[in-house]
Design a protein around this motif. Structure first.
Motif, PDB file in Angstrom:
ATOM      1  N   ASN A 158       0.734  -1.198   0.182  1.00  0.00           N
ATOM      2  CA  ASN A 158      -0.183  -0.097  -0.014  1.00  0.00           C
ATOM      3  C   ASN A 158       0.661   1.309   0.157  1.00  0.00           C
ATOM      4  O   ASN A 158       0.433   2.267  -0.299  1.00  0.00           O
ATOM      5  CB  ASN A 158      -1.032  -0.100   1.133  1.00  0.00           C
ATOM      6  CG  ASN A 158      -2.070  -1.137   1.147  1.00  0.00           C
ATOM      7  OD1 ASN A 158      -2.272  -1.302  -0.028  1.00  0.00           O
ATOM      8  ND2 ASN A 158      -2.748  -1.280   2.228  1.00  0.00           N
ATOM      9  N   ILE A 159       2.188   1.045   0.210  1.00  0.00           N
ATOM     10  CA  ILE A 159       2.860   2.387   0.235  1.00  0.00           C
ATOM     11  C   ILE A 159       3.560   2.397  -1.021  1.00  0.00           C
ATOM     12  O   ILE A 159       4.625   1.832  -1.483  1.00  0.00           O
ATOM     13  CB  ILE A 159       4.029   2.264   1.350  1.00  0.00           C
ATOM     14  CG1 ILE A 159       3.345   2.296   2.726  1.00  0.00           C
ATOM     15  CG2 ILE A 159       4.840   3.421   1.088  1.00  0.00           C
ATOM     16  CD1 ILE A 159       4.232   1.916   3.881  1.00  0.00           C
ATOM     17  N   VAL A 160       3.172   3.453  -1.756  1.00  0.00           N
ATOM     18  CA  VAL A 160       3.408   3.581  -3.142  1.00  0.00           C
ATOM     19  C   VAL A 160       4.081   4.895  -3.713  1.00  0.00           C
ATOM     20  O   VAL A 160       4.884   5.001  -4.760  1.00  0.00           O
ATOM     21  CB  VAL A 160       2.255   3.578  -3.938  1.00  0.00           C
ATOM     22  CG1 VAL A 160       1.201   2.294  -3.813  1.00  0.00           C
ATOM     23  CG2 VAL A 160       1.135   4.563  -4.020  1.00  0.00           C
ATOM     24  N   ALA A 161       4.398   5.996  -2.972  1.00  0.00           N
ATOM     25  CA  ALA A 161       4.933   7.020  -3.148  1.00  0.00           C
ATOM     26  C   ALA A 161       5.521   7.982  -1.859  1.00  0.00           C
ATOM     27  O   ALA A 161       4.930   7.786  -0.732  1.00  0.00           O
ATOM     28  CB  ALA A 161       3.919   7.843  -3.913  1.00  0.00           C
ATOM     29  N   LEU A 162       6.123   8.669  -2.305  1.00  0.00           N
ATOM     30  CA  LEU A 162       6.684   9.797  -1.306  1.00  0.00           C
ATOM     31  C   LEU A 162       6.725  11.472  -2.105  1.00  0.00           C
ATOM     32  O   LEU A 162       6.994  11.518  -3.104  1.00  0.00           O
ATOM     33  CB  LEU A 162       8.200   9.535  -1.215  1.00  0.00           C
ATOM     34  CG  LEU A 162       8.895  10.623  -0.189  1.00  0.00           C
ATOM     35  CD1 LEU A 162       8.666  10.414   1.309  1.00  0.00           C
ATOM     36  CD2 LEU A 162      10.677  10.333  -0.395  1.00  0.00           C
ATOM     37  N   LYS A 163       6.052  12.074  -0.955  1.00  0.00           N
ATOM     38  CA  LYS A 163       6.109  13.624  -1.403  1.00  0.00           C
ATOM     39  C   LYS A 163       7.318  14.104  -0.400  1.00  0.00           C
ATOM     40  O   LYS A 163       7.395  14.177   0.812  1.00  0.00           O
ATOM     41  CB  LYS A 163       4.844  14.320  -0.541  1.00  0.00           C
ATOM     42  CG  LYS A 163       5.004  15.741  -0.689  1.00  0.00           C
ATOM     43  CD  LYS A 163       3.966  16.397   0.085  1.00  0.00           C
ATOM     44  CE  LYS A 163       3.900  17.957  -0.281  1.00  0.00           C
ATOM     45  NZ  LYS A 163       3.040  18.924   0.396  1.00  0.00           N
ATOM     46  N   ASP A 164       8.493  14.439  -1.374  1.00  0.00           N
ATOM     47  CA  ASP A 164       9.625  14.936  -0.901  1.00  0.00           C
ATOM     48  C   ASP A 164       9.854  16.347  -0.602  1.00  0.00           C
ATOM     49  O   ASP A 164       9.904  17.198  -1.702  1.00  0.00           O
ATOM     50  CB  ASP A 164      10.473  14.307  -1.881  1.00  0.00           C
ATOM     51  CG  ASP A 164      12.230  14.577  -1.623  1.00  0.00           C
ATOM     52  OD1 ASP A 164      12.501  15.210  -0.475  1.00  0.00           O
ATOM     53  OD2 ASP A 164      12.916  14.412  -2.308  1.00  0.00           O
ATOM     54  N   ALA A 165       9.736  16.980   0.361  1.00  0.00           N
ATOM     55  CA  ALA A 165      10.016  18.120   0.728  1.00  0.00           C
ATOM     56  C   ALA A 165      11.281  18.709   1.427  1.00  0.00           C
ATOM     57  O   ALA A 165      11.527  19.332   2.240  1.00  0.00           O
ATOM     58  CB  ALA A 165       8.839  19.001   1.648  1.00  0.00           C
ATOM     59  N   THR A 166      12.351  17.808   1.285  1.00  0.00           N
ATOM     60  CA  THR A 166      13.607  17.857   1.802  1.00  0.00           C
ATOM     61  C   THR A 166      14.109  18.937   1.188  1.00  0.00           C
ATOM     62  O   THR A 166      15.309  19.414   1.737  1.00  0.00           O
ATOM     63  CB  THR A 166      14.393  16.537   1.930  1.00  0.00           C
ATOM     64  OG1 THR A 166      14.598  16.192   0.548  1.00  0.00           O
ATOM     65  CG2 THR A 166      13.575  15.524   2.669  1.00  0.00           C
TER      66      THR A 166
END
Length: 293
Positions: A158-166
């Motif tokens: 179920n873990i399919v993506a990352l919003k990357d605000a680094t």
């Protein structure tokens, strides 16, 4: 390979009037976004002042977004918090309403270890049957999802993506190296959209797309087909993106959304409005971009 979306999602603002959510303005704004190339709605997130909304207000915002989306574009619900049980409850409720995916932030304040992140995100993903987008924003949470942690988490169906605000491109490279190509990466930084796309990012969850949805989707499409045109679009947008740093998100973008006619310029405490001269600068830059575009 099916992704939640490619291109530009809007981290949608929540309009208020006299302290209450202005649902009519929200519906009108969402229709504007859908009619102007937005690829997904992200509701009840940071930009939507989700931490100040009641459970009932969050439900109502999601219901309106689902009605406007009408299954044409995905609706992603911000359900994360620093309380795992609360996050699970909010996630299950959002799933029951019919959202397409969840955006779940790393816990903040009582921040955990990398081992704790694995346990937290796994517990949430285990509790639902829809996709989960991890949200890494260390400037607000004080911690980062490390590559080894993402490698473990990405094995969950179920873990399919990352919003990357680094804002860290070396870190992005390390993350890319530990997942396969079915995993999606979305930028969380409007100012870094073009280089993020150039490095293989699949899209952006954008603040400024609340006001300039077409322009951000065009930037994404140009990034893969016409670098010169993409650079020109980036340079057109950047002065306004830079000016949005005058105060914390979503204070500046709500001035622009209000200028477009989608609700009053109103926020909930502890956020307060820009000074009039600061708003005037943003609006002038915004109007100039729309004229040039």
């Amino acid at each position: 390979m099916t992704r939640l979306f490619t291109g530009t999602a809007a981290a949608v603002t929540t309009p208020f009037i006299d302290g209450a959510v202005d649902y009519d303005a929200l519906r009108a704004h969402l229709n504007f976004l859908k009619e102007n190339s937005i690829q997904s709605f992200v509701i009840n997130g940071t930009t939507g002042e989700g931490s100040t909304l009641t459970a009932e207000e969050k439900r109502n915002c999601l219901k309106i977004a689902l009605e406007v989306a009408d299954k044409d574009i995905p609706v992603i619900a911000g359900t994360g918090s620093n309380n795992t049980a609360q996050t699970i409850a909010a996630s299950k409720e959002a799933e029951d309403l019919g959202v397409d995916a969840l955006l779940v932030i790393t816990p903040y304040y009582n921040k955990t270890s990398q081992k704790g992140l694995v346990a937290h995100f796994t517990a949430v993903a285990d509790a639902v049957s829809i996709p989960v987008v991890l949200y890494d924003v260390p400037s607000r949470t004080g911690m980062t999802i490390e590559p080894e942690t993402l490698e473990l988490l990405a094995k969950h169906d179920n873990i399919v993506a990352l919003k990357d605000a680094t804002g860290d491109f070396a870190h992005f490279s390390r993350l890319q190296a530990v997942v396969d190509d079915t995993f999606s990466f979305y930028s969380g930084n409007d100012d870094l959209a073009l280089p993020y796309f150039a490095q293989g990012g699949h899209g952006i969850i954008s603040v400024l797309a609340n006001a300039l949805p077409n322009e951000y989707q065009e930037l994404f499409e140009q990034a893969t087909t016409d670098h010169k045109a993409a650079l020109e679009t980036h340079q057109l947008l950047f002065p306004l993106v830079d000016a949005l740093g005058v105060d914390v998100n979503p204070i500046p973008i709500k001035a622009l959304v209000s200028h477009l006619g989608y609700g009053e310029y109103e926020l909930r405490l502890p956020l307060v409005k820009l000074e009039e001269n600061e708003s005037d600068v943003l609006i002038s830059l915004f109007d100039s971009i729309r004229k040039d575009g």
